[in-house]
Design an enzyme around this catalytic site. Structure first.
Site, PDB file in Angstrom:
ATOM      1  CB  CYS A 214      27.692  33.138  38.103  1.00 63.22           C
ATOM      2  SG  CYS A 214      29.051  34.318  38.047  1.00 63.22           S
TER       3      CYS A 214
HETATM    4  N1  LIG Z   1      33.206  35.350  36.260  1.00 62.36           N
HETATM    5  C1  LIG Z   1      32.036  35.869  35.995  1.00 62.36           C
HETATM    6  O1  LIG Z   1      31.543  35.765  34.892  1.00 62.36           O
HETATM    7  C2  LIG Z   1      31.266  36.647  37.037  1.00 62.36           C
HETATM    8  C3  LIG Z   1      30.133  37.350  36.651  1.00 62.36           C
HETATM    9  C4  LIG Z   1      29.429  38.081  37.598  1.00 62.36           C
HETATM   10  C5  LIG Z   1      29.845  38.054  38.921  1.00 62.36           C
HETATM   11  N2  LIG Z   1      30.956  37.344  39.292  1.00 62.36           N
HETATM   12  C6  LIG Z   1      31.352  37.381  40.695  1.00 62.36           C
HETATM   13  O2  LIG Z   1      32.524  38.192  40.816  1.00 62.36           O
HETATM   14  C7  LIG Z   1      33.382  37.671  41.830  1.00 62.36           C
HETATM   15  C8  LIG Z   1      34.758  37.394  41.265  1.00 62.36           C
HETATM   16  O3  LIG Z   1      34.637  36.391  40.288  1.00 62.36           O
HETATM   17  P1  LIG Z   1      35.786  36.082  39.233  1.00 62.36           P
HETATM   18  O4  LIG Z   1      35.187  35.185  38.224  1.00 62.36           O
HETATM   19  O5  LIG Z   1      36.439  37.339  38.800  1.00 62.36           O
HETATM   20  O6  LIG Z   1      36.807  35.270  40.157  1.00 62.36           O
HETATM   21  P2  LIG Z   1      38.317  34.903  39.797  1.00 62.36           P
HETATM   22  O7  LIG Z   1      38.642  33.715  40.595  1.00 62.36           O
HETATM   23  O8  LIG Z   1      38.513  34.881  38.312  1.00 62.36           O
HETATM   24  O9  LIG Z   1      39.146  36.161  40.321  1.00 62.36           O
HETATM   25  C9  LIG Z   1      39.224  36.511  41.664  1.00 62.36           C
HETATM   26  C10 LIG Z   1      40.619  37.037  41.959  1.00 62.36           C
HETATM   27  O10 LIG Z   1      40.667  37.437  43.340  1.00 62.36           O
HETATM   28  C11 LIG Z   1      41.932  37.084  43.861  1.00 62.36           C
HETATM   29  N3  LIG Z   1      41.814  37.039  45.322  1.00 62.36           N
HETATM   30  C12 LIG Z   1      41.297  36.081  46.125  1.00 62.36           C
HETATM   31  N4  LIG Z   1      41.341  36.466  47.417  1.00 62.36           N
HETATM   32  C13 LIG Z   1      41.899  37.696  47.432  1.00 62.36           C
HETATM   33  C14 LIG Z   1      42.214  38.609  48.463  1.00 62.36           C
HETATM   34  N5  LIG Z   1      41.932  38.353  49.727  1.00 62.36           N
HETATM   35  N6  LIG Z   1      42.805  39.769  48.126  1.00 62.36           N
HETATM   36  C15 LIG Z   1      43.113  40.048  46.836  1.00 62.36           C
HETATM   37  N7  LIG Z   1      42.805  39.224  45.806  1.00 62.36           N
HETATM   38  C16 LIG Z   1      42.221  38.068  46.107  1.00 62.36           C
HETATM   39  C17 LIG Z   1      42.261  35.761  43.210  1.00 62.36           C
HETATM   40  O11 LIG Z   1      43.647  35.501  43.226  1.00 62.36           O
HETATM   41  C18 LIG Z   1      41.723  36.003  41.779  1.00 62.36           C
HETATM   42  O12 LIG Z   1      42.716  36.534  40.930  1.00 62.36           O
HETATM   43  C19 LIG Z   1      32.671  36.444  42.385  1.00 62.36           C
HETATM   44  O13 LIG Z   1      31.912  36.814  43.490  1.00 62.36           O
HETATM   45  C20 LIG Z   1      31.749  36.040  41.253  1.00 62.36           C
HETATM   46  O14 LIG Z   1      30.621  35.337  41.721  1.00 62.36           O
HETATM   47  C21 LIG Z   1      31.676  36.656  38.381  1.00 62.36           C
END
Ligand SMILES: NC(=O)c1ccc[n+]([C@@H]2O[C@H](COP(=O)([O-])OP(=O)(O)OC[C@H]3O[C@@H](n4cnc5c(N)ncnc54)[C@H](O)[C@@H]3O)[C@@H](O)[C@H]2O)c1
Length: 457
Positions: free
Chosen positions: A288
């Site tokens: 992030c």
């Molecule tokens: N991790 C955090 O603490 C956090 C906090 C706030 C916001 N975010 C935001 O949330 C979003 C997700 O982050 P995250 O940490 O959960 O990511 P992550 O990588 O842990 O999880 C994302 C998931 O999406 C899947 N994926 C990718 N492309 C896909 C598709 N086309 N169809 C279906 N699934 C698909 C991946 O396989 C993965 O399991 C990002 O935009 C991030 O910036 C994350």
């Protein structure tokens, strides 16, 4: 703040809106969560725990296989709870097949938003996920984008894809942006008790998105558009990035003028208003705070605007692993050992305390810089990260950190201050401890072998 009336079918709404609102309020809706990572799986668990049918969709066959077996893979979640919703209550099912979207009333999109090697936004995962949803969309569905992204993504990228169905946004389908605020490792602020912001494409979109969020989140804050919600999320993360950069810069100054930055921040934070403490460190990481500011500076370029604060903060924060490298090499130079032969032990490889997330970790960057400088004997210890790849070399963490192992190294660096680290034992047995996190602040006994980032010595 004006909170519009929500929570019951709008007399003026279309029949699709009224039907959707009814299924949300009586709990008969099916939730879809696309992307089951750090954000998506906790959300899917929250809904399924509260007795709402939930379908998780992910392109990762590994994650789907694990979930189908009732196995959790996210550190903060309770293994038993995940097992229960999959195997016992059967409220959560997982699939890699987007046809399942047709079974859902509400679909959350929680896919990654990384940057390219040139640090431009890469929203290809959002585009792919939305295309997958559009293929199987039916009238009356609500899509909520949660992935952090630049202002305009929902309206200019997601909506046009969903519009290819021929359905009318705000009347026949609904679309909103509602950013995620989860803080992995934080036991106090959870999905349930952290307020969320919601901005819909139309008032009807906002209303249904508020109603569904309220099923599992205590407080929902509406804003006037998806772009406001997208920008407010970036402001939250840029606020952190800029403030961390400020103390990182001051830490470097303090090292030159003989003042301890940690003492300075602790003194400043006694002011009961108008100040919030931030602390220096080896740099920032995770998915992030490092990435998100670049999303806004990229979007700003399109309108001939330069986001100076963002650029400057990134410059300072990204210089920190280089600063730590210089600290390490200075300590090696004081010993009768060459760079090539020096044995360096990094304690903590995750990007922050008590998490198993390695993404963009500054500790990993430090390891890479040391390898680039020809230091061959680099090891690390991290109870959360069993192996890492450093410039093509796989390093494996020791299972336990022992006195004998600490003694074998010329320099020990605290890169991530996991709370399980026995700091007294580390200081007692290491030749030199470079502390980039002030983890040694409570060490009783002599501090002769401690080199603290920003302590002015
Ligand atoms: N991790 C955090 O603490 C956090 C906090 C706030 C916001 N975010 C935001 O949330 C979003 C997700 O982050 P995250 O940490 O959960 O990511 P992550 O990588 O842990 O999880 C994302 C998931 O999406 C899947 N994926 C990718 N492309 C896909 C598709 N086309 N169809 C279906 N699934 C698909 C991946 O396989 C993965 O399991 C990002 O935009 C991030 O910036 C994350």
């Amino acid at each position: 703040m004006a909170l519009r009336r929500v929570g019951r079918p709008r007399a003026t709404g279309t029949r699709y809106e009224q039907q959707l609102m009814k299924t949300i309020l009586d709990g008969s809706m099916t939730i879809g969560v696309v992307g089951l990572g750090y954000v998506g799986l906790p959300l899917a668990l929250e809904f399924s725990k509260s007795g709402i049918r939930t379908i998780g969709i992910d392109v990762s066959k590994e994650k789907i296989k694990s979930l189908q077996a009732g196995k959790n893979y996210i550190q903060d979640l309770d293994d038993k709870e995940v097992h229960h919703v999959v195997k016992k209550s059967k409220m959560l099912t997982a699939t890699a097949d987007f046809t399942a979207c047709a079974l859902c009333d509400v679909i959350y999109v929680c896919v990654p938003t990384p940057f390219t090697p040139n640090k431009d936004p890469d929203i290809s995962h959002i585009v792919h996920a939305t295309e997958g949803i559009a293929k199987h969309m039916k009238k009356g569905q609500l899509v909520i984008l949660k992935s952090t992204t630049f202002p305009g993504t929902t309206e200019k990228y997601v909506k046009p894809i969903l519009d290819t169905t021929g359905f009318k946004c705000g009347k026949e389908y609904f679309l909103a942006f509602s950013p995620e605020r989860i803080d992995p490792g934080n036991q106090t602020w959870t999905t349930k008790n952290t307020p969320v912001v919601v901005g819909g494409m139309t008032p009807a979109c906002t209303d249904v998105a508020i109603a569904v969020n309220r099923r599992v989140i205590n407080e929902v804050v509406p804003v006037s558009s998806p772009a406001v919600a997208e920008t407010e999320k970036l402001l939250e993360n840029i606020f952190r990035s800029v403030n961390i950069a400020l103390v990182n810069e001051l830490a470097q100054l303090c090292d030159r003028i003989g003042v301890n930055i940690w003492e300075v921040v602790d003194a400043a934070k006694t002011k009961p208003f108008g100040f919030m403490p931030f602390y220096p460190g080896p740099g920032i990481g995770g998915h992030c705070i490092l990435i998100d500011p670049y999303y806004l500076s990229w979007a700003a370029r399109e309108v001939d605007f330069v986001t100076n604060f963002i650029t400057l903060a990134a410059e300072v924060n990204e210089s920190m692993p280089f600063y730590v490298r210089a600290m390490i090499e200075r300590e090696i130079a004081k010993q009768p050992v060459t760079l090539k032969k020096a044995r360096v032990l990094l304690l903590g490889m995750a990007f922050k305390r008590d998490v198993d997330d390695l993404r963009h970790s500054p500790a990993l960057k430090v390891a890479e810089l040391l390898v680039e400088d020809g230091i061959e004997n680099i090891s690390y210890f991290d109870p959360y990260i069993p192996t890492v790849d450093v410039h093509g070399r796989t390093l494996t963490s020791k299972k336990n950190l022992t006195a004998a192992y600490l003694k074998k190294h010329d320099v020990v660096v605290i890169t991530t201050d996991h709370s399980s680290f026995d700091i007294d034992m580390i200081v007692k047995n290491a030749k030199v401890v470079i502390d980039t996190r002030n983890a040694t602040k409570d060490v009783a006994g002599p501090r002769r072998n401690i080199v603290l980032l920003g302590d002015g010595k």
